[in-house]
Design a protein around this motif. Structure first.
Motif, PDB file in Angstrom:
ATOM      1  N   GLN A 202      39.168 -71.255 -22.007  1.00  0.00           N
ATOM      2  CA  GLN A 202      39.315 -71.924 -23.303  1.00  0.00           C
ATOM      3  C   GLN A 202      39.111 -73.181 -23.275  1.00  0.00           C
ATOM      4  OE1 GLN A 202      43.510 -70.380 -24.622  1.00  0.00           O
ATOM      5  NE2 GLN A 202      42.354 -69.536 -26.266  1.00  0.00           N
ATOM      6  N   ALA A 203      39.573 -73.971 -22.160  1.00  0.00           N
ATOM      7  CA  ALA A 203      39.490 -75.413 -21.936  1.00  0.00           C
ATOM      8  C   ALA A 203      37.906 -75.623 -21.635  1.00  0.00           C
ATOM      9  CB  ALA A 203      40.184 -75.771 -20.909  1.00  0.00           C
ATOM     10  N   MET A 204      37.227 -74.621 -21.021  1.00  0.00           N
ATOM     11  CA  MET A 204      35.774 -75.001 -20.830  1.00  0.00           C
ATOM     12  C   MET A 204      34.952 -75.069 -22.167  1.00  0.00           C
ATOM     13  SD  MET A 204      34.943 -73.269 -17.061  1.00  0.00           S
ATOM     14  CE  MET A 204      35.898 -71.858 -17.194  1.00  0.00           C
ATOM     15  N   THR A 205      35.293 -73.817 -22.932  1.00  0.00           N
ATOM     16  CA  THR A 205      34.735 -73.825 -24.302  1.00  0.00           C
ATOM     17  C   THR A 205      34.992 -74.632 -25.302  1.00  0.00           C
ATOM     18  OG1 THR A 205      34.829 -71.216 -24.067  1.00  0.00           O
ATOM     19  CG2 THR A 205      34.406 -72.289 -26.218  1.00  0.00           C
ATOM     20  N   GLN A 206      36.310 -75.419 -25.315  1.00  0.00           N
ATOM     21  CA  GLN A 206      36.544 -76.389 -26.138  1.00  0.00           C
ATOM     22  C   GLN A 206      36.079 -77.698 -25.707  1.00  0.00           C
ATOM     23  OE1 GLN A 206      38.163 -76.464 -28.955  1.00  0.00           O
ATOM     24  NE2 GLN A 206      37.699 -78.395 -29.150  1.00  0.00           N
ATOM     25  N   ALA A 207      35.689 -77.936 -23.983  1.00  0.00           N
ATOM     26  CA  ALA A 207      35.014 -79.124 -23.669  1.00  0.00           C
ATOM     27  C   ALA A 207      33.775 -79.234 -24.421  1.00  0.00           C
ATOM     28  CB  ALA A 207      35.172 -79.227 -22.279  1.00  0.00           C
ATOM     29  N   ALA A 208      33.019 -77.950 -24.132  1.00  0.00           N
ATOM     30  CA  ALA A 208      31.496 -78.026 -24.714  1.00  0.00           C
ATOM     31  C   ALA A 208      31.391 -78.123 -26.181  1.00  0.00           C
ATOM     32  CB  ALA A 208      31.115 -76.473 -24.208  1.00  0.00           C
ATOM     33  N   LYS A 209      32.481 -77.582 -26.838  1.00  0.00           N
ATOM     34  CA  LYS A 209      32.398 -77.680 -28.150  1.00  0.00           C
ATOM     35  C   LYS A 209      32.449 -79.099 -28.648  1.00  0.00           C
ATOM     36  CE  LYS A 209      34.698 -76.075 -32.449  1.00  0.00           C
ATOM     37  NZ  LYS A 209      35.588 -75.385 -33.074  1.00  0.00           N
ATOM     38  N   SER A 210      33.405 -79.795 -28.103  1.00  0.00           N
ATOM     39  CA  SER A 210      33.751 -81.207 -28.322  1.00  0.00           C
ATOM     40  C   SER A 210      32.544 -82.263 -28.288  1.00  0.00           C
ATOM     41  CB  SER A 210      35.077 -81.741 -27.556  1.00  0.00           C
ATOM     42  OG  SER A 210      36.041 -80.939 -28.053  1.00  0.00           O
ATOM     43  N   LEU A 211      32.094 -82.069 -26.786  1.00  0.00           N
ATOM     44  CA  LEU A 211      30.726 -82.605 -26.664  1.00  0.00           C
ATOM     45  C   LEU A 211      29.457 -82.495 -27.306  1.00  0.00           C
ATOM     46  CD1 LEU A 211      29.607 -84.822 -24.497  1.00  0.00           C
ATOM     47  CD2 LEU A 211      28.724 -82.903 -23.111  1.00  0.00           C
ATOM     48  N   LEU A 212      29.361 -81.332 -28.023  1.00  0.00           N
ATOM     49  CA  LEU A 212      28.318 -80.680 -29.026  1.00  0.00           C
ATOM     50  C   LEU A 212      28.920 -81.638 -30.223  1.00  0.00           C
ATOM     51  CD1 LEU A 212      25.830 -79.313 -29.892  1.00  0.00           C
ATOM     52  CD2 LEU A 212      27.390 -77.353 -30.281  1.00  0.00           C
ATOM     53  N   GLN A 213      29.877 -81.718 -30.622  1.00  0.00           N
ATOM     54  CA  GLN A 213      30.403 -82.485 -31.669  1.00  0.00           C
ATOM     55  C   GLN A 213      29.760 -84.134 -31.596  1.00  0.00           C
ATOM     56  OE1 GLN A 213      34.477 -81.699 -31.940  1.00  0.00           O
ATOM     57  NE2 GLN A 213      34.160 -80.091 -33.694  1.00  0.00           N
ATOM     58  N   CYS A 214      30.233 -84.662 -30.380  1.00  0.00           N
ATOM     59  CA  CYS A 214      29.646 -85.775 -30.258  1.00  0.00           C
ATOM     60  C   CYS A 214      28.062 -85.948 -30.318  1.00  0.00           C
ATOM     61  CB  CYS A 214      29.892 -86.207 -28.773  1.00  0.00           C
ATOM     62  SG  CYS A 214      31.812 -86.397 -28.300  1.00  0.00           S
ATOM     63  N   TYR A 215      27.361 -85.089 -29.749  1.00  0.00           N
ATOM     64  CA  TYR A 215      26.033 -85.298 -30.119  1.00  0.00           C
ATOM     65  C   TYR A 215      25.539 -84.895 -31.393  1.00  0.00           C
ATOM     66  CZ  TYR A 215      24.588 -85.748 -25.133  1.00  0.00           C
ATOM     67  OH  TYR A 215      24.190 -86.123 -24.076  1.00  0.00           O
ATOM     68  N   ASN A 216      26.278 -83.955 -32.260  1.00  0.00           N
ATOM     69  CA  ASN A 216      26.106 -83.932 -33.570  1.00  0.00           C
ATOM     70  C   ASN A 216      26.187 -85.181 -34.472  1.00  0.00           C
ATOM     71  OD1 ASN A 216      25.100 -81.124 -33.160  1.00  0.00           O
ATOM     72  ND2 ASN A 216      27.281 -80.562 -33.889  1.00  0.00           N
ATOM     73  N   CYS A 217      27.026 -85.816 -33.999  1.00  0.00           N
ATOM     74  CA  CYS A 217      27.312 -87.291 -34.874  1.00  0.00           C
ATOM     75  C   CYS A 217      26.073 -88.411 -34.566  1.00  0.00           C
ATOM     76  CB  CYS A 217      28.494 -88.003 -33.974  1.00  0.00           C
ATOM     77  SG  CYS A 217      30.058 -87.223 -34.694  1.00  0.00           S
ATOM     78  N   LEU A 218      25.142 -88.034 -33.718  1.00  0.00           N
ATOM     79  CA  LEU A 218      23.938 -88.721 -33.645  1.00  0.00           C
ATOM     80  C   LEU A 218      22.986 -88.495 -34.451  1.00  0.00           C
ATOM     81  CD1 LEU A 218      23.624 -88.657 -29.573  1.00  0.00           C
ATOM     82  CD2 LEU A 218      24.942 -90.285 -30.685  1.00  0.00           C
ATOM     83  N   HIS A 219      23.098 -87.469 -35.296  1.00  0.00           N
ATOM     84  CA  HIS A 219      22.211 -87.115 -36.346  1.00  0.00           C
ATOM     85  C   HIS A 219      22.168 -88.094 -37.559  1.00  0.00           C
ATOM     86  CE1 HIS A 219      22.299 -82.579 -34.790  1.00  0.00           C
ATOM     87  NE2 HIS A 219      21.729 -83.352 -33.913  1.00  0.00           N
ATOM     88  N   HIS A 220      21.081 -88.498 -38.091  1.00  0.00           N
ATOM     89  CA  HIS A 220      20.980 -89.391 -39.043  1.00  0.00           C
ATOM     90  C   HIS A 220      21.808 -88.873 -40.222  1.00  0.00           C
ATOM     91  CE1 HIS A 220      17.656 -86.655 -40.434  1.00  0.00           C
ATOM     92  NE2 HIS A 220      17.933 -87.290 -41.603  1.00  0.00           N
ATOM     93  N   ASP A 221      21.897 -87.837 -40.554  1.00  0.00           N
ATOM     94  CA  ASP A 221      22.762 -87.123 -41.727  1.00  0.00           C
ATOM     95  C   ASP A 221      23.956 -86.970 -41.349  1.00  0.00           C
ATOM     96  OD1 ASP A 221      21.977 -85.146 -40.182  1.00  0.00           O
ATOM     97  OD2 ASP A 221      21.177 -83.516 -41.744  1.00  0.00           O
TER      98      ASP A 221
END
Length: 215
Positions: free
Chosen positions: A147-166
């Motif tokens: 679960q910790a691995m999955t949540q870490a991957a999800k959180s990092l993906l959220q960080c990358y999603n913040c880079l989108h212009h929209d």
């Protein structure tokens, strides 16, 4: 310590204090610091070195090592080729252009080193969504470490999603998601042996960079 109450967040060094500490540790001061007007305040952290070529490469390196232990196959080479085939299928399904060419053992973990995906920045960035999806596919939802691995991957993906212009409300999401990523990563380090989930200085830089974006 990625929490809001971390000691380093309560006491920031100014330029002179930083210089004194640097010299007291026996380190050389860059000649750049002698240029009039140049202080520690003029430097900025960048995403490519701290994320794409830093913590974002560490995550899939560790995750791919775990994935290989969960995939079927008579030996490591067979499982590694299977993982590469799954990555290539994901590339095709999502029309990804920045692709890793192969997946050698040292491309996941070099001898005597911590796991880290060896790839250029664009390829690492493109694999963050895949890493999260594969966590959901291969890891257990009932196991705390999984679960910790999955949540870490999800959180990092959220960080990358913040880079989108929209991206909506990225100034709030980015600091929170980066802290959650670091907390999960730290917990994985504490529950792991040897060099797996090693925390490197770029983790601190990543957190500082993401926190600064909220200002």
């Amino acid at each position: 310590d990625a929490g809001d109450e971390a000691p380093h967040k309560k006491r920031r060094l100014n330029h002179e204090e930083w210089l004194c500490r640097h010299i007291s540790r026996g380190k050389k001061v860059s000649p750049l610091m002698s240029v009039p007007g140049v202080t520690t305040k003029v430097f900025r952290r960048d995403w490519l070195h701290n994320a794409d070529q830093g913590i974002s490469a560490d995550l899939p390196g560790n995750l791919f090592k775990v994935f290989l232990s969960r995939l079927p196959g008579a030996n490591k080479k067979v499982r590694r080729l299977l993982l590469l085939a799954r990555i290539r299928d994901w590339y095709d399904a999502n029309n990804v252009q920045d692709r890793i060419v192969g997946l050698r053992p040292w491309g996941i973990q070099a001898p005597k080193s911590a796991p880290k995906l060896k790839a250029n920045a664009a390829c690492v960035r493109a694999l963050i969504p895949y890493a999260y999806e594969e966590c959901v596919n291969l890891l257990s939802a009932s196991d705390p470490k999984d679960q910790a691995m999955t949540q870490a991957a999800k959180s990092l993906l959220q960080c990358y999603n913040c880079l989108h212009h929209d991206s909506a409300d990225w100034r709030t999401v980015l600091p929170m998601a980066s802290r959650d990523f670091a907390v999960q990563y730290s917990a994985l380090r504490q529950s792991s042996q040897k060099k797996d989930w090693t925390i490197k200085p770029k983790m601190h830089q990543f957190l500082e960079m993401c926190a600064g974006c909220s200002k």
